[in-house]
Design a protein around this motif. Structure first.
Motif, PDB file in Angstrom:
ATOM      1  N   THR A 106     -43.034   1.203  28.209  1.00 24.79           N
ATOM      2  CA  THR A 106     -43.201  -0.130  28.774  1.00 24.79           C
ATOM      3  C   THR A 106     -42.814  -0.144  30.244  1.00 24.79           C
ATOM      4  O   THR A 106     -41.807   0.422  30.643  1.00 24.79           O
TER       5      THR A 106
ATOM      6  N   SER B  16     -43.681  -4.913  30.445  1.00 24.23           N
ATOM      7  CA  SER B  16     -42.594  -5.609  29.766  1.00 24.23           C
ATOM      8  C   SER B  16     -42.890  -7.103  29.842  1.00 24.23           C
ATOM      9  O   SER B  16     -43.679  -7.556  30.681  1.00 24.23           O
TER      10      SER B  16
ATOM     11  N   HIS C  39     -41.245  -1.707  33.375  1.00 25.54           N
ATOM     12  CA  HIS C  39     -40.204  -2.699  33.624  1.00 25.54           C
ATOM     13  C   HIS C  39     -40.060  -3.052  35.103  1.00 25.54           C
ATOM     14  O   HIS C  39     -39.544  -4.110  35.430  1.00 25.54           O
ATOM     15  N   THR C  40     -40.465  -2.149  35.993  1.00 25.73           N
ATOM     16  CA  THR C  40     -40.266  -2.368  37.429  1.00 25.73           C
ATOM     17  C   THR C  40     -41.558  -2.082  38.180  1.00 25.73           C
ATOM     18  O   THR C  40     -42.468  -1.452  37.654  1.00 25.73           O
TER      19      THR C  40
ATOM     20  N   MET D  91     -42.406  -8.406  33.394  1.00 21.48           N
ATOM     21  CA  MET D  91     -43.481  -8.029  34.316  1.00 21.48           C
ATOM     22  C   MET D  91     -44.747  -8.818  34.002  1.00 21.48           C
ATOM     23  O   MET D  91     -45.456  -9.244  34.908  1.00 21.48           O
TER      24      MET D  91
ATOM     25  N   ASP E 195     -42.062   1.591  38.334  1.00 27.72           N
ATOM     26  CA  ASP E 195     -42.671   2.107  37.100  1.00 27.72           C
ATOM     27  C   ASP E 195     -44.176   1.871  37.106  1.00 27.72           C
ATOM     28  O   ASP E 195     -44.949   2.738  36.701  1.00 27.72           O
TER      29      ASP E 195
ATOM     30  N   ASP F 133     -39.725   5.188  26.368  1.00 27.60           N
ATOM     31  CA  ASP F 133     -40.140   3.783  26.360  1.00 27.60           C
ATOM     32  C   ASP F 133     -41.242   3.613  27.401  1.00 27.60           C
ATOM     33  O   ASP F 133     -40.968   3.490  28.585  1.00 27.60           O
TER      34      ASP F 133
ATOM     35  N   ARG G 287     -38.154   6.895  30.553  1.00 29.52           N
ATOM     36  CA  ARG G 287     -39.526   6.410  30.731  1.00 29.52           C
ATOM     37  C   ARG G 287     -40.434   6.960  29.644  1.00 29.52           C
ATOM     38  O   ARG G 287     -41.253   6.246  29.076  1.00 29.52           O
TER      39      ARG G 287
END
Length: 57
Positions: free
Chosen positions: A20, A41, A22-23, A44, A26, A18, A15
């Motif tokens: 960004t 992302s 993603h979930t 998303m 996150d 990166d 994390r």
């Protein structure tokens, strides 16, 4: 060190490498931590765009 601890540490390292989102997990973590800016992302971003255009948000 247990496998679960290693997995959590690896998730944090990934994390941090990166930023960004993603979930959903996150995203919630980023909001709770007060991260700025929050970078979604492409997948998303598509979810949010679809929700906005469909009147869900």
């Amino acid at each position: 060190m247990s496998r679960a601890n290693i997995e959590r540490r690896l998730e944090r390292l990934e994390r941090d490498a990166d930023p960004t989102i993603h979930t959903w997990r996150d995203l919630m973590t980023a909001v709770e931590e007060g991260r700025d800016p929050i970078i979604l992302s492409p997948a998303m971003q598509d979810l949010f765009d679809s929700a906005l255009s469909g009147g869900m948000l």
